[in-house]
Scaffold this motif. Structure first.
Motif, PDB file in Angstrom:
ATOM      1  N   THR A  98      23.396  25.849  44.064  1.00 32.40           N
ATOM      2  CA  THR A  98      23.138  26.270  45.446  1.00 32.40           C
ATOM      3  C   THR A  98      21.734  25.930  45.917  1.00 32.40           C
ATOM      4  OG1 THR A  98      22.449  28.454  44.698  1.00 32.40           O
ATOM      5  CG2 THR A  98      24.763  28.203  45.323  1.00 32.40           C
ATOM      6  N   ASN A 100      18.103  23.919  46.276  1.00 26.60           N
ATOM      7  CA  ASN A 100      17.632  22.546  46.265  1.00 26.60           C
ATOM      8  C   ASN A 100      16.119  22.467  46.261  1.00 26.60           C
ATOM      9  OD1 ASN A 100      17.255  23.375  48.893  1.00 26.60           O
ATOM     10  ND2 ASN A 100      18.894  22.131  49.719  1.00 26.60           N
TER      11      ASN A 100
ATOM     12  N   TYR B  31      21.206  16.416  53.660  1.00 26.29           N
ATOM     13  CA  TYR B  31      20.125  17.298  53.224  1.00 26.29           C
ATOM     14  C   TYR B  31      18.805  16.579  53.444  1.00 26.29           C
ATOM     15  CZ  TYR B  31      23.830  19.942  50.939  1.00 26.29           C
ATOM     16  OH  TYR B  31      24.954  20.675  50.696  1.00 26.29           O
ATOM     17  N   TYR B  33      14.338  16.999  53.313  1.00 26.65           N
ATOM     18  CA  TYR B  33      13.273  17.727  52.635  1.00 26.65           C
ATOM     19  C   TYR B  33      11.911  17.194  53.069  1.00 26.65           C
ATOM     20  CZ  TYR B  33      17.269  18.200  49.477  1.00 26.65           C
ATOM     21  OH  TYR B  33      18.518  18.422  48.963  1.00 26.65           O
ATOM     22  N   SER B  48      13.460  22.621  52.768  1.00 29.43           N
ATOM     23  CA  SER B  48      14.706  21.857  52.811  1.00 29.43           C
ATOM     24  C   SER B  48      15.484  22.253  54.051  1.00 29.43           C
ATOM     25  CB  SER B  48      15.539  22.091  51.550  1.00 29.43           C
ATOM     26  OG  SER B  48      15.851  23.460  51.401  1.00 29.43           O
ATOM     27  N   TYR B  50      19.301  21.839  56.126  1.00 32.62           N
ATOM     28  CA  TYR B  50      20.718  21.475  56.039  1.00 32.62           C
ATOM     29  C   TYR B  50      21.468  22.139  57.172  1.00 32.62           C
ATOM     30  CZ  TYR B  50      25.544  21.530  54.377  1.00 32.62           C
ATOM     31  OH  TYR B  50      26.910  21.398  54.279  1.00 32.62           O
ATOM     32  N   SER B  55      17.080  25.668  54.877  1.00 30.13           N
ATOM     33  CA  SER B  55      17.851  26.318  53.822  1.00 30.13           C
ATOM     34  C   SER B  55      16.938  26.948  52.769  1.00 30.13           C
ATOM     35  CB  SER B  55      18.829  25.342  53.169  1.00 30.13           C
ATOM     36  OG  SER B  55      18.182  24.144  52.793  1.00 30.13           O
ATOM     37  N   TYR B  98      23.110  18.541  47.554  1.00 26.69           N
ATOM     38  CA  TYR B  98      21.969  19.453  47.509  1.00 26.69           C
ATOM     39  C   TYR B  98      20.972  19.091  46.430  1.00 26.69           C
ATOM     40  CZ  TYR B  98      25.067  21.191  43.909  1.00 26.69           C
ATOM     41  OH  TYR B  98      25.903  21.268  42.829  1.00 26.69           O
ATOM     42  N   ASN B  99      21.404  18.339  45.403  1.00 27.44           N
ATOM     43  CA  ASN B  99      20.495  18.023  44.306  1.00 27.44           C
ATOM     44  C   ASN B  99      20.155  16.539  44.254  1.00 27.44           C
ATOM     45  OD1 ASN B  99      22.970  17.094  43.585  1.00 27.44           O
ATOM     46  ND2 ASN B  99      23.059  18.143  41.620  1.00 27.44           N
ATOM     47  N   GLN B 101      17.924  13.509  46.012  1.00 30.73           N
ATOM     48  CA  GLN B 101      16.797  13.321  46.904  1.00 30.73           C
ATOM     49  C   GLN B 101      16.252  11.912  46.796  1.00 30.73           C
ATOM     50  OE1 GLN B 101      13.995  16.575  46.543  1.00 30.73           O
ATOM     51  NE2 GLN B 101      15.618  18.011  46.103  1.00 30.73           N
TER      52      GLN B 101
END
Lengths: 114, 112
Positions: A98, A100, B31, B33, B48, B50, B55, B98-99, B101
């Motif tokens: 969930t 990031n 997403y 950042y 971040s 979203y 988020s 989400y993970n 980048q």
């Protein structure tokens, strides 16, 4: 945030040799890790990632090893080339499902000697 | 290959002035950042974004900072009243998940 640190700030290797860059993390809840390469004047570039349910992952010329027992991560670069010269960061994420927000280490500067 | 772009590459400003750093993420990424890297220090997460809202944000991202995605392609970071300690490289990143980048080349902000 939890700390992510690197054991060696600089590393010099001969072209063709293998390189090993190490990273220690302190948050035992971290479950996702990324290695980045940053060349001078550029942003971090994704190299390889690994989740905590694995202890090894291989890419092209790179291997990441994860030892959760001692909270240690390493990046192995095979047959290091001059183009591999850069700063290498590890980054951790403590909630890969969930969250990031990534925490980065200080970086190791790799110099490849031709 | 698509990439994240950032403008300007170098921004010089006077203390107390407002700056807007601009980023064009990779098309169709979801997403977004912002990170900063003070010279010689770690890359630090700022925020971040979203689904058109923040988020997550770090303790660095105080009321002086804001982000916006004004037109579906740009992603901006605004610093309302810059301080000397805001001098750093600011990196934008975007990703599908989400993970994930992908980083831009960065904007070097110098506050005088």
């Amino acid at each position: 945030g939890e700390s992510v640190g690197l054991h060696l700030p600089t590393l010099s290797v001969q072209e063709g040799d293998n390189s090993i860059i190490n990273c220690a993390y302190s948050n035992s809840a971290s479950d996702y890790f990324i290695w980045y390469k940053q060349e001078s004047g550029k942003g971090p570039q994704f190299i390889i990632d690994i989740r905590s349910n694995m202890d090894k992952r291989q890419g092209q010329r790179v291997t990441v090893l994860l030892n959760k027992t001692v909270k240690h991560l390493s990046l192995q670069i095979a047959a290091t080339q001059p183009g591999d010269s850069a700063v290498y960061f590890c980054a951790e994420n403590a909630d890969s499902n969930t969250g990031n927000q990534f925490y980065f280490g200080t970086g190791t500067s790799l110099t490849v000697i031709p | 290959e698509p990439e994240v772009t950032q403008t300007p590459s170098h921004q010089v400003t006077q203390m107390g002035q407002e700056v807007i750093l601009r980023c064009v993420p990779i098309s169709n990424h979801l997403y977004f950042y912002w990170y900063r890297q003070i010279l010689g220090q770690k890359v630090e997460f700022l925020v971040s974004f979203y689904n058109n809202e923040i988020s997550e944000k770090s303790e660095i991202f105080d009321d002086q900072f804001s982000v916006e995605r004004p037109d579906g392609s740009n992603f901006t970071l605004k610093i309302r009243s810059t301080k000397l300690e805001d001098s750093a490289m600011y990196f934008c990143a975007s990703g599908w998940a989400y993970n994930e980048q992908f980083f831009g080349p960065g904007t070097r902000l110098t506050v005088l």
